[in-house]
Scaffold this motif. Structure first.
Motif, mmCIF file in Angstrom:
data_model
loop_
_atom_site.group_PDB
_atom_site.id
_atom_site.type_symbol
_atom_site.label_atom_id
_atom_site.label_comp_id
_atom_site.label_asym_id
_atom_site.label_seq_id
_atom_site.Cartn_x
_atom_site.Cartn_y
_atom_site.Cartn_z
ATOM 1 N N CYS A 96 46.808 42.462 72.803
ATOM 2 C CA CYS A 96 46.998 42.981 74.156
ATOM 3 C C CYS A 96 48.043 44.226 74.319
ATOM 4 O O CYS A 96 49.059 43.745 73.845
ATOM 5 C CB CYS A 96 47.262 41.895 74.580
ATOM 6 S SG CYS A 96 48.588 40.940 74.702
ATOM 7 N N ASN B 132 42.147 33.760 76.459
ATOM 8 C CA ASN B 132 42.605 34.054 76.634
ATOM 9 C C ASN B 132 43.042 35.626 75.053
ATOM 10 O O ASN B 132 43.321 35.337 74.258
ATOM 11 C CB ASN B 132 44.085 34.241 76.823
ATOM 12 C CG ASN B 132 44.964 35.626 77.100
ATOM 13 O OD1 ASN B 132 44.644 36.022 77.904
ATOM 14 N ND2 ASN B 132 46.472 35.320 76.389
ATOM 15 N N ALA C 249 41.677 40.467 77.083
ATOM 16 C CA ALA C 249 43.253 40.577 77.643
ATOM 17 C C ALA C 249 43.685 41.385 77.407
ATOM 18 O O ALA C 249 44.676 42.218 77.506
ATOM 19 C CB ALA C 249 44.078 40.004 77.389
ATOM 20 N N HIS D 155 47.671 42.139 79.026
ATOM 21 C CA HIS D 155 48.082 40.263 79.032
ATOM 22 C C HIS D 155 49.607 40.177 80.795
ATOM 23 O O HIS D 155 50.695 40.023 79.875
ATOM 24 C CB HIS D 155 48.974 39.435 77.998
ATOM 25 C CG HIS D 155 48.824 38.642 77.864
ATOM 26 N ND1 HIS D 155 49.065 37.321 78.499
ATOM 27 C CD2 HIS D 155 49.397 37.879 76.674
ATOM 28 C CE1 HIS D 155 49.431 36.185 78.149
ATOM 29 N NE2 HIS D 155 49.861 36.806 76.963
ATOM 30 N N SER E 232 48.107 35.252 83.249
ATOM 31 C CA SER E 232 47.279 35.452 82.739
ATOM 32 C C SER E 232 45.694 34.169 81.960
ATOM 33 O O SER E 232 45.405 34.570 82.451
ATOM 34 C CB SER E 232 47.238 35.761 80.658
ATOM 35 O OG SER E 232 47.384 36.554 81.174
#
Length: 378
Positions: free
Chosen positions: A233, A301, A328, A333, A338
């Motif tokens: 990310c 995530n 993400a 992120h 997040s």
């Protein structure tokens, strides 16, 4: 869970997610959070005086209770208290879970979410020793030594131990960018995004980031590793917020929403923090009485492609079910926000797009923790 004890998410909003040092670099953390708090109040049709509490996640802010400063900046009455939560990357989802607990405990309406401005976060230093100069440190420790492993290295080792190849990681990262760029360009995110700082859409997704291009990236954390800048990310700026209300308030407002069925927080080995979402998911599903195959929308995530794939393999979860509109890896992120972004994304798919059904959000955090939440459209 009976309706009378329900906590219901009735409105959501987020900023576009900006790459640190770029479009949102001039905005402080409260300047990111305040617009989404104000938008959530408007979208829910709430009287600001009906808000019982504001709870926001944040990791790197300037202190001074970021949630309180943001609430006041959003124009909320000074009588509305606010709490800042730090559960590292899981802070935003932890804040939404705490809001649900507050509502079940008697609150009528709580605004919750998270905000992060990596671009404006203050620099910190260790005190000087023996009359020397202060020494800047790059990050606070996640755990006592020797368990304080950098996130990139920890998740590179997790991917290796789980047998996740570089090819799988690059393919998953390319998918995230492709699907996020397609959703962004089709206007899918427009209803959830509040423009700030002149930015009207997510800055990072790249439709042309192919597996072939990603394969050229060198290993980022160890010479023999498989985690790269391309399948990780980005460091980001952004904020997200939701309105969590009681069943009675939900009925009064007359809005569709997401009922919070369960949440779970767990601890795991701090040297493998990315695995934290696995036991959190299992516990949240158990508490909700819903097996994974009954979940309609899954938002995990995507800190690192290898980490997500390792967790999916352990959960026996098809990665194609995860973040079907990108995650993400593509969007970015913004650490403290997040987890709340995941809830915004569930709301958009299950409520705003009318899909209905059950949703799962989960995120891992530095120090070896995981948070998960199960919701249903109502």
């Amino acid at each position: 869970m009976g309706v009378d004890g329900s906590a219901v998410v009735v409105a959501v909003a987020r900023t576009p997610i900006g790459t640190a040092g770029h479009a949102l670099a001039g905005l402080s953390v409260e300047q990111l959070a305040a617009p989404v708090l104000g938008s959530v109040i408007d979208r829910a049709g709430l009287d600001p005086h009906d808000v019982d509490e504001v709870v926001l996640g944040n990791c790197l802010g300037p202190g001074g209770n970021v949630a309180r400063v943001s609430a006041l900046a959003a124009g909320l009455p000074s009588s509305v208290p606010a709490l800042t939560v730090d559960r590292q990357c899981a802070s935003g989802l932890a804040a939404v879970g705490l809001a649900a607990h507050l509502v079940r405990g008697g609150a009528s309406a709580v605004l919750a979410g998270g905000a992060e401005s990596a671009s404006t976060a203050p620099w910190r230093s260790w005190p000087p020793e023996d009359g020397g100069e202060p020494v800047r440190y790059e990050r606070a420790p996640f755990a006592p030594a020797p368990a304080d492993v950098d996130m990139g290295l920890a998740n590179d080792l997790l991917a290796e131990e789980a047998g996740v190849t570089r090819e799988r990681q690059d393919a998953y990262a390319a998918r995230s960018h492709r699907q996020a760029a397609a959703a962004r360009d089709a206007g899918v995110f427009d209803r959830e995004v509040v423009p700030v700082g002149g930015l009207t859409r997510d800055e990072r997704p790249r439709a042309g980031l192919t597996v072939e291009r990603l394969s050229r990236f060198p290993a980022a954390f160890r010479p023999e590793g498989t985690v790269t800048a391309g399948n990780s990310c980005g460091v980001s700026d952004g904020a997200a917020a939701v309105a969590v209300v009681s069943a009675e308030m939900s009925q009064r407002l007359g809005l569709p929403g997401l009922r919070v069925l369960s949440s779970a927080t767990v601890g795991v080995d701090p040297t493998r923090p990315g695995r934290g979402l696995v036991p959190a998911v299992r516990l949240a599903l158990e508490r909700a009485g819903a097996p994974l195959d009954r979940i309609d929308v899954v938002e995990l995530n995507e800190a690192f492609a290898g980490q997500v794939l390792a967790c999916c393999d352990e959960l026996d979860l098809d990665p194609d079910r995860v973040c079907v509109e990108g995650g993400a890896l593509a969007l970015g992120h913004p650490w403290g926000a997040s987890g709340a972004v995941l809830v915004v994304r569930l709301f958009s798919q299950l409520v705003a797009q009318g899909a209905g059904g059950l949703g799962l959000a989960a995120i891992a955090a530095g120090g070896g923790q995981g948070v998960a939440m199960v919701v249903e459209s109502c």
